[in-house]
Design a protein around this motif. Structure first.
Motif, PDB file in Angstrom:
ATOM      1  N   MET A  23      46.279  52.317  42.436  1.00 53.31           N
ATOM      2  CA  MET A  23      46.299  51.248  41.436  1.00 53.31           C
ATOM      3  C   MET A  23      47.724  50.861  41.057  1.00 53.31           C
ATOM      4  O   MET A  23      48.035  49.683  40.869  1.00 53.31           O
ATOM      5  N   GLU A  24      48.595  51.854  40.961  1.00 55.73           N
ATOM      6  CA  GLU A  24      49.961  51.620  40.494  1.00 55.73           C
ATOM      7  C   GLU A  24      50.718  50.646  41.402  1.00 55.73           C
ATOM      8  O   GLU A  24      51.506  49.829  40.934  1.00 55.73           O
ATOM      9  N   THR A  25      50.444  50.704  42.696  1.00 54.33           N
ATOM     10  CA  THR A  25      51.133  49.805  43.625  1.00 54.33           C
ATOM     11  C   THR A  25      50.687  48.354  43.481  1.00 54.33           C
ATOM     12  O   THR A  25      51.334  47.452  44.010  1.00 54.33           O
ATOM     13  N   LEU A  26      49.580  48.138  42.770  1.00 53.26           N
ATOM     14  CA  LEU A  26      49.016  46.785  42.645  1.00 53.26           C
ATOM     15  C   LEU A  26      49.240  46.168  41.267  1.00 53.26           C
ATOM     16  O   LEU A  26      48.681  45.117  40.968  1.00 53.26           O
ATOM     17  N   LEU A  27      50.054  46.788  40.432  1.00 55.82           N
ATOM     18  CA  LEU A  27      50.236  46.278  39.072  1.00 55.82           C
ATOM     19  C   LEU A  27      50.854  44.884  39.056  1.00 55.82           C
ATOM     20  O   LEU A  27      50.481  44.040  38.230  1.00 55.82           O
ATOM     21  N   GLU A  28      51.831  44.627  39.932  1.00 51.33           N
ATOM     22  CA  GLU A  28      52.425  43.286  39.977  1.00 51.33           C
ATOM     23  C   GLU A  28      51.432  42.259  40.523  1.00 51.33           C
ATOM     24  O   GLU A  28      51.330  41.134  40.014  1.00 51.33           O
ATOM     25  N   ALA A  29      50.696  42.645  41.561  1.00 46.51           N
ATOM     26  CA  ALA A  29      49.675  41.743  42.091  1.00 46.51           C
ATOM     27  C   ALA A  29      48.619  41.444  41.028  1.00 46.51           C
ATOM     28  O   ALA A  29      48.116  40.318  40.927  1.00 46.51           O
ATOM     29  N   ASN A  30      48.286  42.441  40.231  1.00 36.31           N
ATOM     30  CA  ASN A  30      47.328  42.262  39.145  1.00 36.31           C
ATOM     31  C   ASN A  30      47.805  41.202  38.151  1.00 36.31           C
ATOM     32  O   ASN A  30      47.018  40.369  37.674  1.00 36.31           O
ATOM     33  N   LEU A  31      49.091  41.220  37.844  1.00 36.69           N
ATOM     34  CA  LEU A  31      49.664  40.206  36.957  1.00 36.69           C
ATOM     35  C   LEU A  31      49.495  38.815  37.554  1.00 36.69           C
ATOM     36  O   LEU A  31      49.008  37.884  36.890  1.00 36.69           O
ATOM     37  N   THR A  32      49.881  38.665  38.817  1.00 41.28           N
ATOM     38  CA  THR A  32      49.776  37.365  39.473  1.00 41.28           C
ATOM     39  C   THR A  32      48.332  36.876  39.514  1.00 41.28           C
ATOM     40  O   THR A  32      48.052  35.695  39.248  1.00 41.28           O
ATOM     41  N   GLU A  33      47.404  37.767  39.809  1.00 36.07           N
ATOM     42  CA  GLU A  33      46.007  37.363  39.935  1.00 36.07           C
ATOM     43  C   GLU A  33      45.417  36.944  38.591  1.00 36.07           C
ATOM     44  O   GLU A  33      44.643  35.979  38.512  1.00 36.07           O
ATOM     45  N   HIS A  34      45.794  37.636  37.528  1.00 42.36           N
ATOM     46  CA  HIS A  34      45.308  37.216  36.207  1.00 42.36           C
ATOM     47  C   HIS A  34      45.987  35.935  35.730  1.00 42.36           C
ATOM     48  O   HIS A  34      45.385  35.152  34.971  1.00 42.36           O
ATOM     49  N   GLN A  35      47.196  35.693  36.169  1.00 42.75           N
ATOM     50  CA  GLN A  35      47.833  34.404  35.874  1.00 42.75           C
ATOM     51  C   GLN A  35      47.082  33.274  36.577  1.00 42.75           C
ATOM     52  O   GLN A  35      46.949  32.173  36.027  1.00 42.75           O
ATOM     53  N   ILE A  36      46.566  33.540  37.766  1.00 40.99           N
ATOM     54  CA  ILE A  36      45.739  32.549  38.461  1.00 40.99           C
ATOM     55  C   ILE A  36      44.454  32.284  37.689  1.00 40.99           C
ATOM     56  O   ILE A  36      44.027  31.131  37.528  1.00 40.99           O
ATOM     57  N   VAL A  37      43.811  33.356  37.204  1.00 45.12           N
ATOM     58  CA  VAL A  37      42.596  33.187  36.386  1.00 45.12           C
ATOM     59  C   VAL A  37      42.889  32.295  35.189  1.00 45.12           C
ATOM     60  O   VAL A  37      42.125  31.368  34.877  1.00 45.12           O
ATOM     61  N   ALA A  38      44.011  32.542  34.513  1.00 45.85           N
ATOM     62  CA  ALA A  38      44.381  31.745  33.343  1.00 45.85           C
ATOM     63  C   ALA A  38      44.617  30.290  33.715  1.00 45.85           C
ATOM     64  O   ALA A  38      44.195  29.364  33.002  1.00 45.85           O
ATOM     65  N   ALA A  39      45.289  30.059  34.847  1.00 44.61           N
ATOM     66  CA  ALA A  39      45.608  28.688  35.265  1.00 44.61           C
ATOM     67  C   ALA A  39      44.357  27.899  35.615  1.00 44.61           C
ATOM     68  O   ALA A  39      44.340  26.665  35.502  1.00 44.61           O
ATOM     69  N   LEU A  40      43.294  28.590  36.034  1.00 43.30           N
ATOM     70  CA  LEU A  40      42.058  27.913  36.444  1.00 43.30           C
ATOM     71  C   LEU A  40      41.042  27.784  35.313  1.00 43.30           C
ATOM     72  O   LEU A  40      39.946  27.259  35.534  1.00 43.30           O
ATOM     73  N   ASP A  41      41.400  28.261  34.122  1.00 42.49           N
ATOM     74  CA  ASP A  41      40.471  28.132  32.994  1.00 42.49           C
ATOM     75  C   ASP A  41      40.114  26.663  32.776  1.00 42.49           C
ATOM     76  O   ASP A  41      40.981  25.780  32.839  1.00 42.49           O
ATOM     77  N   ALA A  42      38.841  26.391  32.562  1.00 41.43           N
ATOM     78  CA  ALA A  42      38.375  25.017  32.368  1.00 41.43           C
ATOM     79  C   ALA A  42      37.369  24.978  31.228  1.00 41.43           C
ATOM     80  O   ALA A  42      36.862  26.006  30.787  1.00 41.43           O
ATOM     81  N   THR A  43      37.067  23.765  30.769  1.00 40.89           N
ATOM     82  CA  THR A  43      36.143  23.621  29.638  1.00 40.89           C
ATOM     83  C   THR A  43      34.695  23.870  30.037  1.00 40.89           C
ATOM     84  O   THR A  43      33.850  24.152  29.195  1.00 40.89           O
ATOM     85  N   ASN A  44      34.403  23.755  31.341  1.00 38.35           N
ATOM     86  CA  ASN A  44      33.037  24.019  31.811  1.00 38.35           C
ATOM     87  C   ASN A  44      33.095  24.435  33.278  1.00 38.35           C
ATOM     88  O   ASN A  44      34.167  24.504  33.878  1.00 38.35           O
ATOM     89  N   ALA A  45      31.917  24.689  33.844  1.00 40.13           N
ATOM     90  CA  ALA A  45      31.835  25.179  35.223  1.00 40.13           C
ATOM     91  C   ALA A  45      31.540  24.064  36.217  1.00 40.13           C
ATOM     92  O   ALA A  45      31.183  24.339  37.367  1.00 40.13           O
TER      93      ALA A  45
END
Length: 278
Positions: free
Chosen positions: A190-212
């Motif tokens: 898990m420790e080796t993926l902490l930076e990737a985890n940040l990037t992936e959650h930033q993608i989730v945030a960028a794709l947030d929308a008002t509906n599906a």
């Protein structure tokens, strides 16, 4: 469970990045796309539980050796291109996605009609801020300071899914608890993926929308699974909104399971998937 050989192969994505995958089983092909802080090896037990009915190709998403690294400006389009490359290389017409991997599968399917069947366990889709990402700034700050255990504890404490008692504890205490609970090979992976985890959650945030509504272009038959023990924002509430948007979508809430069921409860997860195919 019958032991079957696990084969390793790779495909080349649109930008030239090599993306590796593990294959096991016999039958129609299914690409398995995992979540953040996990790699292909995490999902081999689930792949093996499906292998009597399917040939399962488990992706090592970017940032997970031997796949190539996430490049500067890494985006959902890169993730989708990687999935397309593996689907084309294997000729798989089905995909399973868990958490962030579910988001990747959905985003790929809405842009490319390459799958006939989708199986999604609590995809990492944020609608109207349903997934709290306010913790990302503190997480990134701790990573930059070199406090990797602290960054992980910050995420667990502040991402909105910790038990109330744990979320109320001071960071140093949460850090100590997690150091005892997650250690050895599990922590190192898990420790080796902490930076990737940040990037992936930033993608989730960028794709947030008002509906599906953007998923209304998904043509595949889409089976959505949630755990009865999971928060509604990941399970009932989210899946109801996705089902309303996806033309051929259906939902099952699985008793006794939580968000990490595809990793921790592979037999139960596989049973739900296979039941949809019978």
């Amino acid at each position: 469970m019958i032991s079957r050989p696990v084969r390793e192969a790779s495909a080349v994505s649109a930008d030239g990045t090599t993306v590796s995958y593990l294959s096991v089983g016999e039958g129609p092909g299914l690409v398995l796309v995992g979540g953040a802080l996990s790699s292909a090896s995490t999902y081999v037990p689930l792949a093996e539980a499906l292998a009597g009915n399917l040939t399962v190709h488990v992706m090592n998403r970017r940032g997970r050796p031997p796949s190539g690294p996430q490049r500067p400006g890494h985006s959902i389009d890169d993730e989708c291109a990687d999935l397309v490359a593996i689907a084309m290389a294997t000729q798989a017409r089905a995909a399973f996605g868990h958490s962030f991997g579910g988001l990747v599968v959905l985003e790929t399917a809405r842009q490319h009609a390459i799958f006939d069947e989708l199986y999604l366990y609590e995809p990492g889709v944020s609608i109207g801020g349903s997934l709290d990402v306010a913790w990302l700034h503190g997480y990134e700050h701790l990573l930059q300071r070199g406090d990797r255990r602290g960054a992980f504890a910050w995420m667990v404490k502040n991402s909105g899914f910790a038990p109330r008692a744990l979320a109320a504890m001071p960071l140093w205490y949460v850090k100590g608890i997690l150091r005892l609970a997650i250690r050895g090979p599990r922590w190192r992976s898990m420790e080796t993926l902490l930076e990737a985890n940040l990037t992936e959650h930033q993608i989730v945030a960028a794709l947030d929308a008002t509906n599906a509504a953007r998923f209304s272009t998904v043509t595949a038959h889409t089976h959505l699974f949630g755990g009865a023990k999971s928060p509604d924002a990941l399970s009932r509430q989210l899946l109801a909104e996705l089902t309303e948007a996806i033309p051929r979508g259906d939902v099952q809430i699985l008793p006794g399971l939580g968000h990490l069921a595809p990793e921790d409860e592979p037999s139960a997860t596989a049973e739900a998937i296979l039941a949809c195919r019978s």
